[in-house]
Design a protein around this motif. Structure first.
Motif, PDB file in Angstrom:
ATOM      1  N   SER A   1       0.864  -1.181   0.000  1.00 45.40           N
ATOM      2  CA  SER A   1       0.000   0.000   0.000  1.00 45.40           C
ATOM      3  C   SER A   1       0.901   1.231   0.000  1.00 45.40           C
ATOM      4  O   SER A   1       2.129   1.125   0.038  1.00 45.40           O
ATOM      5  CB  SER A   1      -0.896   0.009   1.249  1.00 45.40           C
ATOM      6  N   LYS A   2       0.295   2.395  -0.027  1.00 43.00           N
ATOM      7  CA  LYS A   2       1.077   3.629   0.039  1.00 43.00           C
ATOM      8  C   LYS A   2       1.826   3.705   1.363  1.00 43.00           C
ATOM      9  O   LYS A   2       2.963   4.170   1.424  1.00 43.00           O
ATOM     10  CB  LYS A   2       0.151   4.831  -0.117  1.00 43.00           C
ATOM     11  N   GLU A   3       1.188   3.240   2.429  1.00 49.53           N
ATOM     12  CA  GLU A   3       1.813   3.266   3.757  1.00 49.53           C
ATOM     13  C   GLU A   3       2.853   2.152   3.921  1.00 49.53           C
ATOM     14  O   GLU A   3       3.811   2.304   4.678  1.00 49.53           O
ATOM     15  CB  GLU A   3       0.744   3.120   4.842  1.00 49.53           C
TER      16      GLU A   3
ATOM     17  N   TYR B   1       0.753  -7.561  -8.383  1.00 47.48           N
ATOM     18  CA  TYR B   1       1.195  -6.192  -8.131  1.00 47.48           C
ATOM     19  C   TYR B   1       2.263  -5.829  -9.172  1.00 47.48           C
ATOM     20  O   TYR B   1       3.474  -5.969  -8.923  1.00 47.48           O
ATOM     21  CB  TYR B   1       1.763  -6.061  -6.717  1.00 47.48           C
TER      22      TYR B   1
END
Length: 242
Positions: free
Chosen positions: A14-16, A48
């Motif tokens: 994820s972005k985090e 991904y």
């Protein structure tokens, strides 16, 4: 495709969290040998595609940070951004990665060919639980260098010339009664833990390279079941178990 050789996602990117942790089944290679090769990394990249945008030490492996042997079941770590990959590599150099393994073992009475005399720091935690710190350099060994052997100051001159410069250490907690080992390393050499356990006289059950008692159809009972590393953005320690 063999449905039994599919990866499982332990931590999704994820972005985090600019990385993915996957669980690889036994019998599936970690990394490709050529583009499109069936392996754990390519299965993750299909889920991904951003994994393919990272450049690593080997171009074909992209952001694969932690890999394990084909016959080992367990956890892999892959960076999803170049920044997180670079951070992970620096953490590894600083000794901030901990990689944990467990193994079902067998006892052998005679040391395997090519192993130097064993001199380990031994701590008696109890009558049946022993703790060992096993350190050595390593050298390729056997036909096509399929195996490795520890190298110490007691090894011969030929072994000394062929060995790695770096010393690698495996911390081992061994249950003598159950023939079960918990091992951890901060830096890894190919087959390090398996070779060190065999040097100790307790090779992994089902290990065709290092266990002379292994039968032909026996599966290797070796698991990469723990990863502990700093988060590439926050520095917070991440722990993964399987």
């Amino acid at each position: 495709m063999d449905t039994e050789k599919q990866i499982q996602i332990a931590i999704a990117p994820s972005k985090e969290n600019p990385f993915v942790v996957i669980k690889k089944p036994r019998g599936l290679p970690s990394a490709p040998l050529f583009e499109g090769d069936e392996c754990a990394f390519m299965q993750a990249a299909k889920l991904y595609p951003c994994l393919l945008e990272v450049s690593g030490k080997k171009a074909i492996e992209h952001g694969l940070v932690h890999r394990i042997d084909t016959e080992t079941e367990g956890l892999l770590l892959i960076a999803t951004t170049q920044e997180s990959y670079n951070a992970f590599i620096n953490f590894q150099r600083e000794g901030k990665f901990l990689k944990g393994y467990s193994a079902k073992c067998q006892k052998i009475e005679k040391p395997l060919e090519g192993f130097p005399p064993a001199e380990f720091l031994l701590e008696n935690k109890s009558d049946n639980i022993k703790k060992y710190t096993v350190s050595s350099r390593f050298r390729p060994f056997s036909l096509k260098s399929a195996q490795v052997r520890p190298v110490t100051g007691n090894s011969g001159k030929a072994a000394q010339k062929k060995c790695s410069e770096k010393i690698y250490t495996t911390e081992i907690i061994l249950d003598i009664d159950k023939f079960f080992a918990k091992c951890s390393i901060k830096e890894g050499y190919r087959h390090q833990v398996r070779s060190h356990l065999a040097w100790l006289g307790f090779p992994v059950r089902g290990d065709k390279l290092y266990n002379p008692l292994c039968s032909q159809n026996e599966e290797m009972q070796f698991f990469a079941d723990c990863l502990k590393f700093p988060h590439p953005l926050t520095g917070k320690i991440i722990e993964c178990f399987c």
